[in-house]
Design a protein around this motif. Structure first.
Motif, PDB file in Angstrom:
ATOM      1  N   ARG A  13       0.786  -1.237   0.000  1.00  0.00           N
ATOM      2  CA  ARG A  13       0.000   0.000   0.000  1.00  0.00           C
ATOM      3  C   ARG A  13       0.813   1.279   0.000  1.00  0.00           C
ATOM      4  O   ARG A  13       0.298   2.330  -0.377  1.00  0.00           O
ATOM      5  N   PHE A  14       2.064   1.228   0.432  1.00  0.00           N
ATOM      6  CA  PHE A  14       2.858   2.444   0.571  1.00  0.00           C
ATOM      7  C   PHE A  14       4.166   2.340  -0.198  1.00  0.00           C
ATOM      8  O   PHE A  14       4.710   1.257  -0.361  1.00  0.00           O
ATOM      9  N   ASP A  15       4.659   3.494  -0.646  1.00  0.00           N
ATOM     10  CA  ASP A  15       5.956   3.588  -1.316  1.00  0.00           C
ATOM     11  C   ASP A  15       6.765   4.683  -0.640  1.00  0.00           C
ATOM     12  O   ASP A  15       6.199   5.703  -0.218  1.00  0.00           O
ATOM     13  N   ILE A  16       8.067   4.496  -0.546  1.00  0.00           N
ATOM     14  CA  ILE A  16       8.927   5.524   0.013  1.00  0.00           C
ATOM     15  C   ILE A  16       9.561   6.290  -1.147  1.00  0.00           C
ATOM     16  O   ILE A  16      10.101   5.695  -2.075  1.00  0.00           O
ATOM     17  N   THR A  17       9.460   7.619  -1.096  1.00  0.00           N
ATOM     18  CA  THR A  17      10.027   8.458  -2.149  1.00  0.00           C
ATOM     19  C   THR A  17      11.528   8.589  -1.945  1.00  0.00           C
ATOM     20  O   THR A  17      12.065   8.163  -0.918  1.00  0.00           O
ATOM     21  N   GLY A  18      12.192   9.208  -2.889  1.00  0.00           N
ATOM     22  CA  GLY A  18      13.629   9.396  -2.791  1.00  0.00           C
ATOM     23  C   GLY A  18      14.045  10.268  -1.625  1.00  0.00           C
ATOM     24  O   GLY A  18      15.136  10.118  -1.087  1.00  0.00           O
ATOM     25  N   THR A  19      13.165  11.179  -1.218  1.00  0.00           N
ATOM     26  CA  THR A  19      13.484  12.074  -0.104  1.00  0.00           C
ATOM     27  C   THR A  19      13.045  11.507   1.242  1.00  0.00           C
ATOM     28  O   THR A  19      13.163  12.180   2.262  1.00  0.00           O
ATOM     29  N   GLY A  20      12.483  10.286   1.243  1.00  0.00           N
ATOM     30  CA  GLY A  20      12.108   9.645   2.502  1.00  0.00           C
ATOM     31  C   GLY A  20      10.661   9.832   2.915  1.00  0.00           C
ATOM     32  O   GLY A  20      10.254   9.365   3.977  1.00  0.00           O
ATOM     33  N   LYS A  21       9.883  10.521   2.095  1.00  0.00           N
ATOM     34  CA  LYS A  21       8.464  10.672   2.401  1.00  0.00           C
ATOM     35  C   LYS A  21       7.732   9.395   1.997  1.00  0.00           C
ATOM     36  O   LYS A  21       8.231   8.616   1.190  1.00  0.00           O
ATOM     37  N   ILE A  22       6.533   9.192   2.541  1.00  0.00           N
ATOM     38  CA  ILE A  22       5.781   7.975   2.255  1.00  0.00           C
ATOM     39  C   ILE A  22       4.539   8.329   1.452  1.00  0.00           C
ATOM     40  O   ILE A  22       3.719   9.147   1.882  1.00  0.00           O
ATOM     41  N   LYS A  23       4.428   7.721   0.256  1.00  0.00           N
ATOM     42  CA  LYS A  23       3.280   7.948  -0.624  1.00  0.00           C
ATOM     43  C   LYS A  23       2.183   6.963  -0.293  1.00  0.00           C
ATOM     44  O   LYS A  23       2.437   5.821   0.070  1.00  0.00           O
ATOM     45  N   ARG A  24       0.926   7.413  -0.449  1.00  0.00           N
ATOM     46  CA  ARG A  24      -0.228   6.549  -0.224  1.00  0.00           C
ATOM     47  C   ARG A  24      -1.289   6.854  -1.267  1.00  0.00           C
ATOM     48  O   ARG A  24      -1.220   7.870  -1.951  1.00  0.00           O
ATOM     49  N   LEU A  49       0.624  12.113   0.323  1.00  0.00           N
ATOM     50  CA  LEU A  49       1.694  11.768   1.249  1.00  0.00           C
ATOM     51  C   LEU A  49       1.108  11.458   2.615  1.00  0.00           C
ATOM     52  O   LEU A  49       0.104  12.051   3.024  1.00  0.00           O
ATOM     53  N   VAL A  50       1.727  10.524   3.316  1.00  0.00           N
ATOM     54  CA  VAL A  50       1.315  10.188   4.670  1.00  0.00           C
ATOM     55  C   VAL A  50       1.628  11.380   5.561  1.00  0.00           C
ATOM     56  O   VAL A  50       2.677  12.008   5.440  1.00  0.00           O
ATOM     57  N   ASN A  51       0.706  11.686   6.463  1.00  0.00           N
ATOM     58  CA  ASN A  51       0.878  12.806   7.385  1.00  0.00           C
ATOM     59  C   ASN A  51       2.096  12.589   8.261  1.00  0.00           C
ATOM     60  O   ASN A  51       2.447  11.457   8.598  1.00  0.00           O
ATOM     61  N   SER A  52       2.732  13.683   8.660  1.00  0.00           N
ATOM     62  CA  SER A  52       3.962  13.587   9.460  1.00  0.00           C
ATOM     63  C   SER A  52       3.718  12.925  10.817  1.00  0.00           C
ATOM     64  O   SER A  52       4.616  12.310  11.376  1.00  0.00           O
ATOM     65  N   THR A  53       2.483  13.011  11.347  1.00  0.00           N
ATOM     66  CA  THR A  53       2.182  12.386  12.632  1.00  0.00           C
ATOM     67  C   THR A  53       2.152  10.866  12.526  1.00  0.00           C
ATOM     68  O   THR A  53       2.393  10.175  13.517  1.00  0.00           O
TER      69      THR A  53
END
Length: 64
Positions: A13-24, A49-53
């Motif tokens: 369900r999730f992917d990590i971007t090159g900058t470390g953020k998580i896509k949903r 993007l997944v919320n920072s919390t």
């Protein structure tokens, strides 16, 4: 100590971007689409993007 396993549901369900953020993906785009407007359905198509919390919890699920 054994390696930590990646959560199988999370890795689908999730992917990590090159900058470390998580896509949903957005929810509410699978069924009962006739009552939803074109604009609403179109905007649900794009990823978010997944919320920072929640980011810390998601990183633990996606440990590799």
């Amino acid at each position: 100590m054994p390696k930590m396993k990646t959560n199988s549901g999370a890795k689908k369900r999730f992917d990590i971007t090159g900058t470390g953020k998580i896509k949903r993906k957005h929810a509410y785009k699978s069924h009962i689409l006739t009552k939803k407007t074109k604009k609403r359905k179109r905007n649900l198509t794009y990823s978010a993007l997944v919320n920072s919390t929640d980011k810390k919890r998601m990183k633990l699920l996606l440990v590799e």
